[in-house]
Each structure stands twice: as C-alpha cells, then as structure tokens.
Design a protein around this motif. Structure first.
Motif, mmCIF file in Angstrom:
data_model
loop_
_atom_site.group_PDB
_atom_site.id
_atom_site.type_symbol
_atom_site.label_atom_id
_atom_site.label_comp_id
_atom_site.label_asym_id
_atom_site.label_seq_id
_atom_site.Cartn_x
_atom_site.Cartn_y
_atom_site.Cartn_z
ATOM 1 N N TYR A 173 -4.318 0.726 -1.215
ATOM 2 C CA TYR A 173 -3.653 -0.485 -1.663
ATOM 3 C C TYR A 173 -3.096 -0.300 -3.075
ATOM 4 C CZ TYR A 173 -5.077 -3.253 2.370
ATOM 5 O OH TYR A 173 -5.220 -3.750 3.638
ATOM 6 N N TYR A 174 -1.888 -0.830 -3.276
ATOM 7 C CA TYR A 174 -1.148 -0.600 -4.514
ATOM 8 C C TYR A 174 -1.032 -1.872 -5.367
ATOM 9 C CZ TYR A 174 2.813 0.832 -7.489
ATOM 10 O OH TYR A 174 3.632 1.126 -8.551
ATOM 11 N N PHE B 204 0.671 -7.914 -9.321
ATOM 12 C CA PHE B 204 -0.700 -7.620 -9.740
ATOM 13 C C PHE B 204 -1.064 -6.235 -9.201
ATOM 14 C CE2 PHE B 204 -5.231 -7.381 -9.611
ATOM 15 C CZ PHE B 204 -5.643 -8.064 -10.745
ATOM 16 N N ARG B 205 -1.216 -5.257 -10.106
ATOM 17 C CA ARG B 205 -1.495 -3.879 -9.711
ATOM 18 C C ARG B 205 -2.989 -3.642 -9.536
ATOM 19 N NH1 ARG B 205 1.171 0.604 -10.939
ATOM 20 N NH2 ARG B 205 -0.613 1.497 -9.802
ATOM 21 N N PHE B 206 -3.324 -2.867 -8.517
ATOM 22 C CA PHE B 206 -4.707 -2.459 -8.300
ATOM 23 C C PHE B 206 -4.941 -1.141 -9.047
ATOM 24 C CE2 PHE B 206 -3.932 -4.875 -4.200
ATOM 25 C CZ PHE B 206 -4.507 -6.035 -4.697
ATOM 26 N N ALA C 268 0.829 -1.201 0.000
ATOM 27 C CA ALA C 268 0.000 0.000 0.000
ATOM 28 C C ALA C 268 0.861 1.247 0.000
ATOM 29 C CB ALA C 268 -0.927 0.003 1.218
ATOM 30 N N ASP C 269 0.281 2.343 -0.451
ATOM 31 C CA ASP C 269 0.926 3.656 -0.399
ATOM 32 C C ASP C 269 1.143 4.026 1.062
ATOM 33 O OD1 ASP C 269 1.024 6.642 -0.176
ATOM 34 O OD2 ASP C 269 0.868 6.516 -2.362
ATOM 35 N N TYR C 270 2.386 4.307 1.424
ATOM 36 C CA TYR C 270 2.715 4.570 2.829
ATOM 37 C C TYR C 270 1.987 5.796 3.366
ATOM 38 C CZ TYR C 270 5.478 5.679 6.972
ATOM 39 O OH TYR C 270 5.872 5.972 8.259
#
Length: 482
Positions: free
Chosen positions: A280-281, A302-304, A273-275
């Motif tokens: 979620y990344y 696998f990108r969200f 996830a982006d800190y």
C-alpha cells in the motif's frame, strides 16, 4: 493557538467520552440461520437492522430457514410488533434491504436458464402486510447480474441492468421508483467513450439524482457522472487521476469506496498500492461538488511512509514491514462536515473453511475544508470460524455530533464482549474500550452477528449475540450506555 485548540479538543473529548456504564436492559430470543454460499463473503446486504425514522423502534431482516427470510418490527423495548415471512424459492437470492417512511423493501434476484430479474417485496411498516410484488428490472440470463441502489432516506429505489460487449460495459439502463414503487423515469448511461476496462457502480440520492462512479484508466482514475432527476438531460462529469508513476513506481487503485450522504454530497476514498508488489502506497480522498462551483475538492494525499509503518507497529505490537490486506469500511461525515475514513485489515488464513481475521482499524480525519488533520490506529485482533465469515467480526460505526462511536467484538482482559470506543472527529483522540457487558460466548460456534448491530440513539444500541457457551441460542439485545 494550535496547542490551545488541541488541548481544548482533548478536554472536550474527556468531558464527552469519559468512561460510562453500559447495561443490557432488555433481551429477547432471536431466530437466525447463518447464510451459506458466496453471500457470506461479498456481503451483498451487510446491514439487516434498520432504525425507524420516527424513533419508535426498528425493523430486522433475518434469515430464519433455508426457505426464506422474515421481516420483523420491534418497538424500543424489544417487543415484537409483527413478523412477515419472505419466501425465497429455487434460483432466488437476496439482493437488497431498505426502508422508507411507510414501507420496508426486500429485493430478490431470480435467475433461471433463460432470464433473470429483480423484484421488490414491499412490507407495510405499520402492520407488516405484504404489498404486491413489484418487478423492477429484467435481463437475459447470460447478462451481468442487474442491481439496485436505495437512497439514504429510503424514498427512492433505482434498478439497473448492464449492456456489455466482450466483458466491457457499454451502457446501463436504469429505472427510478418512488417510495411507493411508482415508476418516475427511465435513463440510459452511455459509456462508449470509455476505451479501456473500467468498473462502474450506481448510486441514487434522496432527490432521485443518480451518480455513476467509475474506476478507469487502467485502475488509476476516479470519475463520477451525475444524471439529474427529472426531465433534464444534462450530464456532469468530474474525474481525477489518483494513480500514476511516482518515483519510478507504478501506483494503481487497490480499493475504493464511494458514499452518497443524506445531504446529497458525494465522497470517494481510494487506497492506492504499488502495482508490482501490492504494498500500500497512499490514501486519497475526493469530495465531488456538483452544486455551486461544480468542482472537486481533492484532499492532500496521505502517504504510508516508514514513519506510519512504525506507528502501526507500535499500536499493534507486531513487526509491520508493509501494509496490505486493508480495506475501506466507512466514510462518515459529522454535522460540522468533518470527514472520518475508517479502513480495516481483513484476511483469511487460507481457503475453504479457514478462519477469518479482522485486525487493526486505520482511521483518518479531515476538516471541513478537506485537509487531513489526524490519523489513528486502533489495535484489535478478532478471529472467527468460517461460519461467521465477515458477519461476525469487523466493526460498526455511527456519528453523534463530533463523536464517532465504534463497536467491535473482542476479548480483552479475558472478557469476550462487544466493546465501544469513541473517536473525537476534531482531534482524533480515541477513548478507552468500554465493555458493553453482554459476555459474548468465546468459542468456535456462532457468537455474534454484526449485521444486526445498530443505534437507536446516541446511548441506545441494538445487537444480536450468544451470551453463553452453554446455550446455542442467539439473543436480540438492547444496551443502554449511561
């Protein structure tokens, strides 16, 4: 060829997962007292029904009174063979539950002002007789809570304790036991070379091989250390960075799951996830291969993406702006080595006694070479009062051939019940939800206990639920899917 293969997969699923008839063929009264305290949330023992390896029935660990548990054995017709009480005294709590070929194990944690320890209560599977209690690990009261790991087949138990300095784990001492709780070996894991905070967990394989899994490098790296069973001192280390800075965004690991499977293989999945924002990344999957090449198989990320968010919105009917509150639930491997990863959206409305929600399942399929081949989103909207916490909602899954069976508690078409779906691990096609016809009560009282759901075979399911609003009593149920 790809279209033909996909069509074949669809036809295969249609043939194997066509709508079937589910029937409750047997039920029996079941005594259960919901567990209070922090164990409702950390799910230290999330599976309390274990099928026996020989197919003759199953054993259950049930919290029946404030003073303890009972281990009970049933045959395949729900006839109780025996029941053995496991008292839990002041300062004691449940740590683990497992079973091997001859014994069931109930592991208890005891803590007082000066010390803490882990002890195992062995119960003979044939007659229910309790064997002498075995102390497997002791530590000062001020130390971190010690733990145990039980091998997938229940023939090895590993007890371990932590040595820390200023909250940082510096080493772990572990003791390995066989299925009769005879001590096999002692090992020490040294982490003085780990410079920053990391989160270690310990796993044991059927042959006694020990794996220490770590999330380190400021929550950006997955590492596994392998400690072989026996006298060998060789330590193999495999690590891979899964976080970092991408496009100016700091991405860190938000949730992980490591699973040691029956064949000794070790898989890891990580939700990143982006800190800064918590959004979620991506999902990343790794297979650690300590045999043969002794290398890692790192699946493509696998990108969200916005397209995935649109897919989630279409599946759920909600306006999905971002992904969060999703947690890894299961890593499942088929006989043909296809991997299925299941994650679930799980959250509380607020603090205290607020209701708990379990929503859509995010399911990802990988072929035998570790390549992502499909993904699917299964919409559901489960809600439970705090007394159910995380034991009354969520999902249970099992693999039979190339089909993953998933059970959830839902209300569909005004029918509150357990529902079964089948997922083809090759194609990702999901069958329509099939009602198991238990007519689970739909109210604010305890209605279903997920901890006791298991499979005795591809078509035989065991569960515990309350079938009527008019009754406060739970029932142990056997369902056959024809």
């Amino acid at each position: 060829m790809i279209r033909q293969a996909l069509l074949f997969g669809l036809l295969t699923l249609a043939g194997s997962a066509a709508p079937a008839m589910a029937q409750k063929v047997k039920s029996a009264p079941f005594n259960y007292l919901p567990e209070q305290g922090p164990d409702r949330y950390d799910m230290r023992v999330p599976r309390k029904t274990l099928a026996l390896a020989d197919g003759s029935g199953f054993v259950i660990l049930a919290h029946q009174s404030a003073g303890g548990y009972a281990v009970e054995r049933y045959d395949t017709d729900l006839k109780k063979q025996w029941s053995t009480s496991i008292p839990v005294g002041p300062g004691e709590s449940l740590e683990a539950f497992g079973r091997g070929p001859q014994q069931a194990w109930v592991v208890l944690h005891h803590k007082d002002e000066s010390s803490q320890n882990l002890s195992v209560v062995p119960v003979n599977l044939q007659n229910g007789q309790k064997e002498p209690i075995k102390l497997v690990m002791a530590a000062p009261a001020r130390d971190r809570r010690p733990g145990v790991s039980i091998s997938p087949d229940g023939t090895r138990l590993l007890a371990f304790r932590y040595f820390t300095r200023e909250q940082q784990v510096k080493s772990i001492a572990a003791t390995l036991f066989d299925q009769n709780l005879a001590q096999l070996q002692e090992k020490a894991y040294d982490f003085r070379d780990q410079g920053d905070f990391f989160s270690p967990a310990v796993h044991v394989a059927n042959d006694g091989t020990q794996y220490v899994t770590m999330v380190s490098d400021r929550m950006k790296k997955l590492t596994v250390r392998r400690y072989p069973a026996g006298p060998s001192t060789e330590i193999k280390v495999l690590g891979v960075p899964v976080g970092g800075t991408f496009g100016g965004r700091a991405v860190t690991i938000r949730d992980t799951k490591f699973t040691v499977l029956n064949d000794g293989s070790l898989y890891a999945a990580a939700l990143c996830a982006d800190y800064q924002t918590g959004e979620y990344y991506s999902l990343k999957v790794v297979k650690y291969d300590f045999s043969g090449s002794g290398d890692m198989k790192f699946s493509p990320e696998f990108r969200f993406t916005p397209a995935y968010l649109a897919e989630a919105a279409k599946a759920t009917g909600l306006d999905v702006k971002r992904l969060d509150d999703i947690y890894l639930g299961d890593l499942l491997l088929t006989p043909e080595k296809q991997l299925v990863v299941i994650a679930e959206k799980h959250f509380e409305e607020g603090g205290g006694e607020s209701p708990v929600h379990a929503r859509e399942l995010h399911v990802f399929g990988y072929n035998e070479y570790g390549q992502p081949t499909w993904n699917s989103i299964i919409a559901k909207d489960q809600k439970a009062p705090a007394v159910d916490a995380y034991t009354g909602i969520g999902f249970r899954a099992a693999v039979f051939g190339n089909i993953v069976q998933v059970i959830t508690l839902e209300t569909l078409n005004k029918k509150s019940d357990l529902y079964l779906r089948r997922i083809n691990a090759q194609t990702g096609v999901v069958s329509p939800a099939e009602r198991l016809k238990l007519n689970v009560a739909d109210d604010q009282q305890l209605a279903y206990v997920k901890d006791f759901t298991t499979w005795l075979g591809e078509k035989t399911i065991i569960g515990v639920s309350r079938p009527s609003k008019k009754s406060a009593a739970l029932q142990l149920e056997k369902i056959v899917v024809k």
